[in-house]
Design a protein around this motif. Structure first.
Motif: not given
Length: 288
Positions: A178, A180, A193, A195, A205-206, A209, A224, A226, A244, A246
């Motif tokens: 990951q 950061d 974060e 990945k 994973e959600l 975080f 996040f 991804s 959060v 995405g």
């Protein structure tokens, strides 16, 4: 320190890259050192230029970031002369915009506008974002092996956020699988974060975080990213009304392909989350 930004240093990496990652033009370690002594009277092997790694490309990038603007400009000029000598007359340049882009960087560093190379149309680089170049860099990351993909994605995100002046508090850091970091959007702080895995991210994973976000101040929020996207099951299980949002790799690609900045992409997602509580909505639905 020079005034070169991360995205501009990324351009230098591309223009002067040799046949493999970490190389610069056709230099060996010995000829690279000799070139800097002969042309610039500089010891490129000095420890302060190897703090980010010992490859030629990393030493060059570190050197350009540390030195004054005048030295950085002279370095780009002699490297360009070397590149052109290697390419030879009449050989098509694989990066047709490179001459104008490097000339633009030298102009910025010298505080003047030097003559453009003959038959070159000026190509703005400093204030106009090169969406196509960023898009193609992202696409190229997809097929790399995992370890290299992580470092290239880290560098890409650093350059991307820097290009849109999102005030990263410190460089994004690669740790395991990951990346950061933190940044500001509309003067609001966000934790990041990311990945780079080709597989989709699930609920565990959600939640992990989100747990990090909940340990911070009550106003802290997170993004996040991804590379491979999110599973439908994971998003349903994660639920709505979280702190959060995405972003998937396809969001980044589609936005850059359409000339939408990362700042605009994030703003659209933040607004949708505020209105509906949805953690992830693709850019295609937010800006058809």
């Amino acid at each position: 320190m020079s005034s070169l930004r991360s995205i501009e240093l990324g351009l230098v990496d591309e223009v002067f890259r040799g046949g493999e990652k970490g190389y610069v033009l056709d230099f060996s370690n010995r000829t690279f050192s000799e070139f800097f002594v002969r042309e610039l009277d500089i010891d490129i092997d000095a420890p302060q230029y190897a703090v980010d790694g010992t490859s030629k490309a990393k030493r060059l990038r570190c050197f350009l970031a540390q030195v004054d603007d005048g030295t950085a400009a002279r370095t780009l000029r002699v490297l360009w002369e070397q590149r052109e000598a290697l390419r030879g007359r009449g050989t098509p340049d694989p990066m047709p915009r490179a001459a104008a882009q490097i000339a633009g960087l030298i102009a910025k560093l010298e505080g003047s506008a030097p003559p453009m190379p003959a038959n070159v149309v000026p190509s703005p680089m400093l204030d106009a974002i090169d969406f196509a170049r960023l898009r193609d860099r992202l696409l190229a990351i997809r097929d790399l092996e995992a370890h290299r993909r992580g470092y290239d994605f880290e560098r890409f995100l650093t350059d991307l956020f820097d290009a849109f002046r999102l005030k990263a508090r410190e460089p994004f850091r690669l740790d395991g699988e990951q990346i950061d970091g933190s940044f500001e959007l509309a003067d609001e702080p966000y934790l990041l974060e990311a990945k780079w895995l080709n597989r989709k991210i699930g609920v565990a994973e959600l939640h992990t975080f989100h747990g990090k976000i909940e340990q911070k101040a009550s106003w802290a929020r997170g993004v996040f990213i991804s590379f491979g996207g999110f599973t439908d099951e994971g998003l349903r299980a994660f639920g709505r009304g979280k702190r959060v949002i995405g972003v998937e790799g396809k969001d980044l690609y589609d936005a850059l392909d359409r000339g939408i900045g990362i700042d605009r992409l994030l703003a659209l997602k933040v607004r949708r989350a505020a209105e509906t509580g949805e953690v992830f909505v693709p850019i295609s639905d937010l800006s058809p």
